[in-house]
Design an enzyme around this catalytic site. Structure first.
Site, short mmCIF file in Angstrom:
data_model
loop_
_atom_site.label_atom_id
_atom_site.label_comp_id
_atom_site.label_asym_id
_atom_site.label_seq_id
_atom_site.Cartn_x
_atom_site.Cartn_y
_atom_site.Cartn_z
N HIS A 77 6.32 -2.73 3.37
CA HIS A 77 6.22 -3.68 2.21
C HIS A 77 7.39 -3.28 1.41
CE1 HIS A 77 2.20 -4.76 3.42
NE2 HIS A 77 1.94 -3.39 3.68
N ASN A 150 -3.94 -7.25 2.39
CA ASN A 150 -2.99 -8.35 3.45
C ASN A 150 -3.52 -9.90 3.52
OD1 ASN A 150 -1.34 -6.15 4.03
ND2 ASN A 150 -2.03 -5.62 5.87
FE1 HDE Z 1 -0.28 0.22 3.45
N1 HDE Z 1 1.20 1.55 2.49
N2 HDE Z 1 -0.73 1.95 4.50
N3 HDE Z 1 -1.59 -1.02 4.24
N4 HDE Z 1 0.34 -1.37 2.18
C1 HDE Z 1 1.91 1.00 1.73
O1 HDE Z 1 2.70 2.39 -0.12
C2 HDE Z 1 -0.60 2.97 4.31
C3 HDE Z 1 -2.56 -0.78 5.25
C4 HDE Z 1 -0.47 -2.39 1.97
O2 HDE Z 1 3.06 -4.23 -3.00
C5 HDE Z 1 2.90 2.26 0.97
O3 HDE Z 1 3.48 2.09 -2.30
C6 HDE Z 1 -1.28 3.68 5.19
C7 HDE Z 1 -3.61 -1.59 5.24
C8 HDE Z 1 0.33 -3.07 0.96
O4 HDE Z 1 3.64 -2.13 -3.54
C9 HDE Z 1 2.14 3.45 1.87
C10 HDE Z 1 -2.21 3.00 6.14
C11 HDE Z 1 -3.28 -2.62 4.58
C12 HDE Z 1 1.21 -2.36 0.62
C13 HDE Z 1 1.12 2.67 2.75
C14 HDE Z 1 -1.65 1.70 5.45
C15 HDE Z 1 -2.17 -2.12 3.50
C16 HDE Z 1 1.19 -1.13 1.22
C17 HDE Z 1 4.10 2.00 1.07
C18 HDE Z 1 -3.02 3.29 7.30
C19 HDE Z 1 -3.90 -3.92 4.25
C20 HDE Z 1 2.47 -2.79 -0.52
C21 HDE Z 1 4.71 1.88 -0.15
C22 HDE Z 1 -3.79 4.39 6.91
C23 HDE Z 1 -5.53 -3.84 3.69
C24 HDE Z 1 2.10 -2.64 -1.84
C25 HDE Z 1 3.51 1.93 -1.08
C26 HDE Z 1 3.01 -2.92 -2.98
C27 HDE Z 1 1.93 -0.28 0.98
C28 HDE Z 1 0.32 3.45 3.66
C29 HDE Z 1 -2.52 0.40 6.13
C30 HDE Z 1 -1.66 -3.05 2.68
C31 HDE Z 1 3.18 4.07 2.74
C32 HDE Z 1 -1.18 5.38 5.43
C33 HDE Z 1 -5.04 -1.54 6.34
C34 HDE Z 1 -0.15 -4.66 0.44
O5 HDE Z 1 1.84 4.40 0.88
#
Ligand code: HDE
Length: 696
Positions: A77, A150
């Site tokens: 992202h 999402n």
């Molecule tokens: Fe994320 N995800 N994610 N994700 N995600 C990040 O956090 C993570 C997941 C989502 O505009 C990171 O700040 C793991 C699902 C959005 O700043 C990180 C898992 C969904 C954004 C991270 C998921 C998301 C992130 C990277 C599985 C939808 C952007 C930078 C366990 C429901 C937020 C940050 C923004 C961002 C980890 C799965 C949505 C690495 C470990 C499911 C919208 O922390």
């Protein structure tokens, strides 16, 4: 001497109010230490042609700060765009939740939303085939609540343990550093075809959901089941949904490829433009609320993030709306530094045992500490709560909120001077769910149906959407070099829809169909189509917020042009003037019509519908101009409605399309014809043309 008006050099982007630090009476440039600078052009030298001196504190400080301007981009992202706004609550939800923001009808809570692609690096284009992030920070009176969702209601994997593998496989391959922002490569398809749990998500990923026309025209989902908890401690499960006020809309794949070249900032420019022009993007927040009894009898596990609950089974209750009405003042300070964390919860909203959500609750805090450099990222204005905040946490890098007084621990006996105390009445209580079980690394058997909802998603689509999905699979898999991976995907498709599998196999030139992939559970054939899963079945029947491009030249019929402009604007859409030169055109009555784009800078992929309105004289030149012919060709190929005046016929002829002109091509020769054209445009695309275009 003139007095220059300009922004204060010390203004801090705050995600809200600009705090201006004291500045002097004049506009003298200073160092960070406040020392006035005499010369900002030349470093200090020993002689005019001699070496630069190390003692030059002005130059050293300037370059030092520049060298440290970047912070690590998000691992996923990374490319995003944010905006401020408010959430307006519809009704008192006290029966369902104690969350403060849902108690008073009409109350507004400030929000900051950030939309993103997942795979691309920070400088990548806006319209790759990719999932979009839809993250909203609510600054409630009881703390910040982050709904980090999402634009797709399910996810690739069921357990956080696999997230690093998924992301590694999806992003650039590690040896070569490409492809950028693409899922069309071996590693991604290798991984997903070895992970059948990703199959439902891959059906969504290959649908038009992953190529939205605008961030304003897409849905958002919290994905996981969360909990609402009321003041009496009763709890129900809840799934969050965002519905765009202007309806859903996507582009077609060939169009997306061209948009990324023509305007890599297509989505962020669109959001910025809409807000700046007062056309504030709006989404309704809705919830699917259900209890344990429903969870028990539902076909799938409500803790499994690769499954959704069809709206037909649990309808969505609208509870409020989000309006984005303010662009950021400083992209870095706000959009780049905003730190969403799934564990930012407020009393009345709680977690569930979804193993993906549980893993996220660790990951986001960890990630923010790395990105923003320490534990005090909550002091950055965009991340700070807008309600009182008081505790004994202290010190650390860049501490901005520094407690005063002697008490920095609890319990203490300093009475009124002793600082804050816990409050069992208003404080956050986790829902006291009964939990029992052996400590083990195991995947629940209730998570093992990997295909049924993929099939349900596919049969819920219109024929046009199904064709787009088949084309997407063929396109992506054609970029996969290893044949066994391509074949493996077809084997999975056989478990979801045999026709789709056959079409994709044919598209890939696979002669013999493989056997269907081994399935942990057979695909359920009884799940009915859910119309809400289709974009086209839920069209807006409006062109509000859309852009119509008019290709015109000197000598254009002034009255016709004015009529078109007026009618388009009356529908809440924008007319964008595309002309041979950016200086604009001179209409038939001698008036000047300013241009928004020169033909090669304003290709038709940037518009929802087009009008060809040249003069009889100038069309001849236009017809020899390849960007003008592309304008027509692409609009036709992307199934757009094309309005045209008779004078435009030579342009059609130059593209060879004059024999294929269909009901999506609408003559506009008098002002009265415009209404009919715009009425048709409300369908957004003339999909009937698609099969003809495919044969071209
Ligand atoms: Fe994320 N995800 N994610 N994700 N995600 C990040 O956090 C993570 C997941 C989502 O505009 C990171 O700040 C793991 C699902 C959005 O700043 C990180 C898992 C969904 C954004 C991270 C998921 C998301 C992130 C990277 C599985 C939808 C952007 C930078 C366990 C429901 C937020 C940050 C923004 C961002 C980890 C799965 C949505 C690495 C470990 C499911 C919208 O922390």
């Amino acid at each position: 001497m003139t007095t220059k008006k300009h922004g204060c050099p010390f203004a801090i982007g705050t995600g809200g109010e600009i705090h201006q630090q004291a500045k002097g009476q004049d506009d003298t440039l200073t160092t960070q230490q406040g020392a006035p600078v005499a010369d900002d052009q030349n470093s200090l030298r020993a002689g005019a042609r001699g070496p630069t001196l190390l003692e030059d504190q002005v130059m050293r400080e300037k370059i030092f700060h520049f060298d440290h301007e970047r912070i690590p981009e998000r691992v996923v992202h990374a490319r995003g765009v944010g905006a401020h706004g408010y959430f307006e609550n519809y009704e008192c939800l006290a029966e369902l939740t104690g969350a403060d923001l849902f108690q008073r009808p009409g109350e507004q809570t400030p929000v900051f939303a950030r939309f993103s692609t997942v795979l691309g690096n920070k400088g990548s284009a806006d319209v790759p085939r990719d999932v979009r992030g839809f993250a909203v920070k609510f600054y409630t009176q009881q703390g910040n609540w982050d709904l980090v969702g999402n634009n797709i209601p399910v996810f690739f994997i069921q357990d956080a343990m696999k997230f690093p593998d998924l992301v590694h496989a999806a992003k650039q391959e590690p040896d070569r550093g490409f492809p950028q922002a693409q899922s069309a490569h071996d590693n991604l398809w290798d991984f997903v075809t070895l992970m059948p749990e990703s199959m439902h998500m891959m059906m969504w990923a290959m649908s038009d959901r992953t190529i939205p026309r605008s961030l304003r025209f897409m849905e958002g989902f919290g994905v996981h089941s969360f909990r609402f908890v009321n003041k009496s401690g009763e709890s129900k499960f809840v799934k969050f949904h965002w519905k765009p006020k202007l309806g859903m809309q996507s582009v077609v794949w060939n169009e997306a490829l061209k948009i990324n070249g023509a305007d890599p900032d297509f989505h962020r420019r669109d959001l910025w433009g809409a807000i700046q022009s007062g056309d504030f993007p709006e989404w309704e927040l809705g919830v699917q609320v259900f209890d344990d009894a429903f969870a028990e009898q539902f076909e799938f596990d409500i803790l499994d993030p690769t499954k959704l609950i069809p709206e037909e089974q649990v309808p969505i209750k609208p509870i409020g709306k989000m309006v984005l009405n303010r662009t950021v003042e400083n992209f870095f300070a706000e959009t780049e530094q905003v730190a969403f964390c799934t564990q930012n919860m407020v009393p009345g909203i709680d977690q569930s045992n979804d193993p993906l959500l549980q893993g996220r609750n660790f990951s986001y805090l960890d990630t923010q500490t790395k990105r923003l450099g320490g534990p005090n990222f909550t002091h950055i204005p965009i991340n700070a709560p807008k309600c009182p905040m008081w505790n004994f946490q202290q010190d650390g890098h860049m501490a901005m909120h520094n407690p005063v007084g002697r008490a920095n621990y609890e319990p203490n006996s300093w009475g009124d001077e002793g600082g804050p105390r816990e409050n069992p009445e208003t404080g956050f209580h986790s829902y006291p769910e009964q939990i029992q079980g052996e400590k083990q690394r195991v995947r629940s058997e209730t998570f093992s149906d990997h295909y049924s909802q993929g099939r349900q998603f596919y049969i819920s689509q219109t024929r046009t959407e199904q064709e787009h999905m088949a084309d997407a699979f063929v396109f992506e898999l054609s970029k996969v070099e290893r044949e066994d991976i391509r074949v493996r995907m077809v084997a999975h498709l056989l478990n979801m829809d045999k026709d789709l599998a056959r079409t994709v196999a044919t598209g890939l030139g696979i002669k013999d169909l493989p056997p269907a992939a081994e399935a942990a559970m057979p695909t359920r054939e009884d799940l009915p189509a859910s119309d809400k899963l289709s974009i086209l079945k839920n069209g807006p029947d409006s062109i509000k917020g859309r852009r119509i491009g008019v290709l015109t030249t000197d000598g254009v019929d002034a009255k016709l042009f004015a009529g078109l402009k007026k009618a388009v604007e009356a529908e809440g859409a924008t007319l964008v003037v595309v002309a041979p030169a950016i200086g604009g055109v001179k209409a038939s009555d001698g008036t000047h019509i300013p241009a928004n784009e020169k033909v090669d800078g304003g290709p038709s992929v940037l518009f929802d519908a087009v009008v060809l309105m040249p003069s009889a004289d100038k069309v001849k030149v236009l017809a020899t101009h390849s960007p003008a012919r592309d304008f027509v060709n692409d609009a036709f190929a992307h199934c757009k409605f094309i309005g045209y005046s008779t004078e435009a016929m030579p342009l059609f002829e130059s593209t060879g399309l004059e024999d294929q002109m269909d009901d999506g091509c609408i003559p506009i020769n008098a002002v009265k014809d415009v209404a009919g054209f715009l009425k048709k445009c409300k369908q957004l695309r003339f999909w009937e043309r698609q099969s003809a275009v495919d044969k071209l």
